[in-house]
Design a protein around this motif. Structure first.
Motif, PDB file in Angstrom:
ATOM      1  N   ALA A   1      49.838  37.124  40.325  1.00  0.00           N
ATOM      2  CA  ALA A   1      48.812  38.139  40.583  1.00  0.00           C
ATOM      3  C   ALA A   1      49.459  39.449  40.999  1.00  0.00           C
ATOM      4  O   ALA A   1      50.329  39.497  41.852  1.00  0.00           O
ATOM      5  CB  ALA A   1      47.856  37.654  41.671  1.00  0.00           C
ATOM      6  N   ARG A   2      49.022  40.532  40.402  1.00  0.00           N
ATOM      7  CA  ARG A   2      49.531  41.858  40.758  1.00  0.00           C
ATOM      8  C   ARG A   2      49.071  42.253  42.149  1.00  0.00           C
ATOM      9  O   ARG A   2      47.955  41.982  42.551  1.00  0.00           O
ATOM     10  CB  ARG A   2      49.011  42.900  39.782  1.00  0.00           C
ATOM     11  N   GLY A   3      49.947  42.911  42.851  1.00  0.00           N
ATOM     12  CA  GLY A   3      49.581  43.394  44.171  1.00  0.00           C
ATOM     13  C   GLY A   3      49.587  42.323  45.220  1.00  0.00           C
ATOM     14  O   GLY A   3      49.201  42.562  46.359  1.00  0.00           O
ATOM     15  N   ALA A   4      49.991  41.092  44.859  1.00  0.00           N
ATOM     16  CA  ALA A   4      50.013  40.004  45.833  1.00  0.00           C
ATOM     17  C   ALA A   4      51.157  40.213  46.802  1.00  0.00           C
ATOM     18  O   ALA A   4      52.260  40.539  46.430  1.00  0.00           O
ATOM     19  CB  ALA A   4      50.188  38.668  45.105  1.00  0.00           C
ATOM     20  N   SER A   5      50.885  40.018  48.062  1.00  0.00           N
ATOM     21  CA  SER A   5      51.928  40.146  49.078  1.00  0.00           C
ATOM     22  C   SER A   5      51.453  39.443  50.335  1.00  0.00           C
ATOM     23  O   SER A   5      50.324  38.958  50.415  1.00  0.00           O
ATOM     24  CB  SER A   5      52.219  41.617  49.386  1.00  0.00           C
ATOM     25  N   ARG A   6      52.317  39.436  51.321  1.00  0.00           N
ATOM     26  CA  ARG A   6      51.967  38.806  52.596  1.00  0.00           C
ATOM     27  C   ARG A   6      50.784  39.500  53.234  1.00  0.00           C
ATOM     28  O   ARG A   6      49.988  38.885  53.935  1.00  0.00           O
ATOM     29  CB  ARG A   6      53.195  38.860  53.526  1.00  0.00           C
TER      30      ARG A   6
ATOM     31  N   GLY B   1      46.908  42.756  48.539  1.00  0.00           N
ATOM     32  CA  GLY B   1      46.701  43.978  47.777  1.00  0.00           C
ATOM     33  C   GLY B   1      45.202  44.158  47.594  1.00  0.00           C
ATOM     34  O   GLY B   1      44.468  43.193  47.455  1.00  0.00           O
ATOM     35  N   TRP B   2      44.681  45.422  47.585  1.00  0.00           N
ATOM     36  CA  TRP B   2      43.238  45.576  47.460  1.00  0.00           C
ATOM     37  C   TRP B   2      42.913  46.823  46.662  1.00  0.00           C
ATOM     38  O   TRP B   2      43.747  47.685  46.440  1.00  0.00           O
ATOM     39  CB  TRP B   2      42.574  45.631  48.839  1.00  0.00           C
TER      40      TRP B   2
ATOM     41  N   VAL C   1      37.285  49.536  44.635  1.00  0.00           N
ATOM     42  CA  VAL C   1      36.097  49.091  43.911  1.00  0.00           C
ATOM     43  C   VAL C   1      36.235  47.608  43.627  1.00  0.00           C
ATOM     44  O   VAL C   1      37.340  47.097  43.481  1.00  0.00           O
ATOM     45  CB  VAL C   1      35.933  49.866  42.585  1.00  0.00           C
ATOM     46  N   PRO C   2      35.083  46.932  43.585  1.00  0.00           N
ATOM     47  CA  PRO C   2      35.162  45.491  43.303  1.00  0.00           C
ATOM     48  C   PRO C   2      35.804  45.246  41.938  1.00  0.00           C
ATOM     49  O   PRO C   2      35.511  45.958  40.970  1.00  0.00           O
ATOM     50  CB  PRO C   2      33.709  45.038  43.329  1.00  0.00           C
ATOM     51  N   SER C   3      36.645  44.245  41.847  1.00  0.00           N
ATOM     52  CA  SER C   3      37.309  43.922  40.583  1.00  0.00           C
ATOM     53  C   SER C   3      36.613  42.739  39.919  1.00  0.00           C
ATOM     54  O   SER C   3      35.957  41.941  40.571  1.00  0.00           O
ATOM     55  CB  SER C   3      38.774  43.581  40.827  1.00  0.00           C
ATOM     56  N   GLN C   4      36.779  42.682  38.602  1.00  0.00           N
ATOM     57  CA  GLN C   4      36.283  41.531  37.872  1.00  0.00           C
ATOM     58  C   GLN C   4      37.209  40.337  38.131  1.00  0.00           C
ATOM     59  O   GLN C   4      38.402  40.505  38.365  1.00  0.00           O
ATOM     60  CB  GLN C   4      36.239  41.842  36.365  1.00  0.00           C
TER      61      GLN C   4
ATOM     62  N   ARG D   1      39.187  43.958  49.210  1.00  0.00           N
ATOM     63  CA  ARG D   1      39.775  44.774  50.281  1.00  0.00           C
ATOM     64  C   ARG D   1      40.620  43.941  51.218  1.00  0.00           C
ATOM     65  O   ARG D   1      41.555  44.441  51.838  1.00  0.00           O
ATOM     66  CB  ARG D   1      38.655  45.461  51.082  1.00  0.00           C
ATOM     67  N   GLU D   2      40.261  42.679  51.352  1.00  0.00           N
ATOM     68  CA  GLU D   2      41.013  41.792  52.251  1.00  0.00           C
ATOM     69  C   GLU D   2      42.210  41.136  51.564  1.00  0.00           C
ATOM     70  O   GLU D   2      42.986  40.426  52.188  1.00  0.00           O
ATOM     71  CB  GLU D   2      40.099  40.685  52.792  1.00  0.00           C
ATOM     72  N   GLY D   3      42.357  41.352  50.244  1.00  0.00           N
ATOM     73  CA  GLY D   3      43.452  40.740  49.511  1.00  0.00           C
ATOM     74  C   GLY D   3      42.919  39.853  48.402  1.00  0.00           C
ATOM     75  O   GLY D   3      41.814  40.033  47.908  1.00  0.00           O
TER      76      GLY D   3
END
Length: 615
Positions: free
Chosen positions: A446-451, A454-455, A458-461, A482-484
């Motif tokens: 997943a892109r933007g995944a981190s400890r 990532g957020w 706007v809501p993502s599909q 927003r919370e990841g």
């Protein structure tokens, strides 16, 4: 004193012998077929000599080429390992005639014990006459007179099946050993396979180094072995030792060998003597604190054994890790072994390194894993735990079967026998995939995944990934918030390419992830990533028979032709792969509408062999 030693073998046993040679300061020479060009045993040896060809009959079974290789490489000794020419008296003589030292028993001793029928004569045991077998003799075991490893063996429980079993056993024995002689002996249901390790010198001393239990077998090939054999009375143990010494002295044995028995209750039945080192020798080494290969070399150099062997200590258990699918009739598997690591305080004997290819020409054993501890229960627990945590990335293996076998109450209680897998295979091979493995595989990419997560503003599909695992398709959905990262019912604590941490019902679980193209490994779970748009051409008609492994078509059922009526489970053809013959049966009852192969034809995994139209 030996200065340079050639191992007339390959894979794990060649690497094992080389390890001891390097510790003793002996230079090493490997031989290799074209299929083994660049194999691990050639890389760890000081020198390597090519044997042109790939088939064993053209390479590792060519004693003349191996002797020439030893002379050309300047070797002064030859170690045969196990299998191939290790119990071939003519090869031993050729080595000696070339002025080389033979690390093994005298050719006369090999000759006396090489034929199981002659060995039984030496021990005063007569096999059944094939033509005189009756219903009262059943069940019986058809067995190759030469060789071992379970090749050329068939259990017969119905008299009508005897002729077919004899034919199949002769063909397999001739292919594996160049000798199609077979014999018939009683088969004792519920017996245990117990053996005694012997070591003898040229000065008249014969050691017996305890017992081993090798009852857990598939296709008469051992899977799990241990030392000492549990549950034997002192009287029976002494009887086995006495019989082993008797067998060794009967042929003036020298070096390491094994005397095998079938034990039923308090009775011991002699099976055979293997005039070589056994695959399972590490458990004896662990218990007695010795190096059997080093002892073989010392004995060959003329050194005398001490009057008494070392005292045993503790218990050792060995598991053979095979590239095979136990749930698919033990079908061997091939491909790239991306990674093989086993944690814990265990011994790992292998002929592979990360990135090596598991081919079709030889035995599918990847490694042996050995645990030693003060008690049997501790050794069994340590081995099961190490295998469970092992990273085995590549072809399908029997790893899960090994772990479940070691933890089965029949094994932990020491009540196993040679029928263990006949009774328990379905329960030991029922898939139990981790339901969260597909999600962990998806989140690791997943892109933007981190400890810290990532957020987006706007809501993502939802992101959608599809995988196959344990033969079933799984669809995974997750989204960035927003919370990841968020997935239904699961809190994503951490997501990185190699590690995903999920919280499920308040419990955090860690998933180690490794990826090789579309192959994904999450802990002990193997997955395959599916494309977003499946290839519509990758389909086969119902009733299609696909090759479960690469190999050679060695036989098609007599009279089989397009239009023939066949029954579900009826053998249609036989494939030979990794030195074993594998039966390919009709998937349904119906009519043979296509037959795509002929005897002698090479096929790859997934090749269409035949089609049966169901009626």
């Amino acid at each position: 004193m030996i200065s340079t030693l050639l191992v007339a073998n390959r894979g794990e046993i060649a690497c094992r012998v080389f390890r001891t040679c390097h510790e003793l300061g002996i230079r090493t020479v490997a031989v290799h077929s074209d299929a083994d060009d660049g194999a691990l045993h050639t890389r760890v040896a000081d020198t390597a000599v090519r044997l042109p060809g790939a088939a064993p009959a053209d390479t590792y079974l060519r004693g003349d080429l191996i002797v020439k290789a030893a002379v050309a490489a300047g070797a002064d000794a030859v170690h045969p390992g196990y299998g191939f020419l290790s119990e071939n008296a003519d090869f031993a003589r050729a080595v000696l005639d070339a002025g080389l030292l033979w690390i093994g028993p005298p050719p006369e001793a090999i000759e006396a014990m090489a034929s199981k029928t002659r060995a039984k004569d030496l021990m005063g045991i007569a096999p059944l006459a094939t033509e005189n077998v009756t219903e009262a003799d059943l069940p019986v075991l058809v067995k190759a007179a030469a060789g071992g490893g379970g090749r050329g063996m068939r259990i017969v429980r119905r008299l009508a099946e005897l002729d077919a079993a004899l034919q199949a056993a002769r063909a397999e024995a001739a292919s594996a050993f160049g000798d199609g002689e077979v014999f018939v002996e009683p088969y004792l249901e519920g017996g245990r396979h117990v053996e005694v390790q012997v070591l003898a010198d040229t000065h008249g001393t014969v050691w017996t180094l305890g017992t081993r239990d090798c009852s857990l077998q598939r296709r008469h090939q051992k899977v799990i072995e241990e030392a000492p054999a549990p549950g034997l009375t002192q009287a029976l143990t002494e009887e086995l030792r006495a019989l082993a010494v008797r067998a060794a002295r009967a042929v003036d044995y020298v070096g390491a060998g094994t005397v095998e028995f079938l034990v039923a209750g308090d009775r011991a039945h002699f099976l055979e003597m293997n005039t070589r080192l056994q695959v399972e020798h590490p458990v004896t080494e662990a218990v007695f604190g010795i190096d059997l290969v080093a002892e073989q070399i010392r004995v060959a150099e003329g050194h005398a054994l001490a009057s008494d062997p070392p005292r045993p200590r503790g218990h050792a258990v060995e598991a053979r890790l095979y590239a095979e699918d136990p749930a698919a009739d033990w079908a061997p598997q091939t491909g790239t072994l991306h990674r093989l690591t086993v944690p814990g305080d265990v011994r790992l004997d292998t002929g592979y390194d990360d990135g090596d290819t598991v081919g079709v020409h030889y035995d599918p054993m990847l490694a042996k894993v050995i645990a030693h501890a003060p008690t049997r229960a501790q050794a069994v627990r340590a081995l099961a735990g190490a295998l469970e945590r092992a990273a085995v990335h590549g072809p399908a293996t029997n790893r899960d079967l090994l772990v479940r076998s070691l933890r089965h109450e029949e094994f932990t209680g020491g009540r196993m026998n040679t029928g263990f897998y006949d009774r328990h295979l379905p329960e030991l091979t029922t898939p139990t995939p981790d339901p969260h493995a597909p999600l962990a595989a998806a989140l690791s990419q997943a892109r933007g995944a981190s400890r810290f997560g990532g957020w987006r503003n706007v809501p993502s599909q939802p992101q959608v990934k599809r995988y196959t695992m344990a033969g079933e398709e799984h669809e995974v959905r997750y989204r960035h918030t927003r919370e990841g990262l968020e997935a239904d019912g699961v809190r994503v604590v951490h997501a990185a390419p190699d590690l995903v941490v999920l919280e499920v019902d308040g419990v955090q679980r860690k998933f180690e992830v490794a990826r090789y193209g579309d192959e994904v490994y999450v802990g002990a779970s193997a997955l395959r990533a599916l494309p977003r748009f499946p290839d519509p051409t990758a389909q086969h008609a119902p009733g299609s028979l696909l090759a479960p492994m690469p190999g050679t078509v060695v036989r098609v059922a007599d009279g089989l032709a397009v239009g023939a009526a066949v029954r579900a489970g009826e053998p249609l053809l036989w494939l030979e792969a990794m030195k074993m013959q594998h039966k390919i049966a009709a998937p349904v009852t119906g009519t043979l509408s296509e037959l795509r192969v002929l005897p002698g034809q090479q096929v790859t995994v997934g090749s269409l062999l035949a089609v049966v139209q169901e009626t």
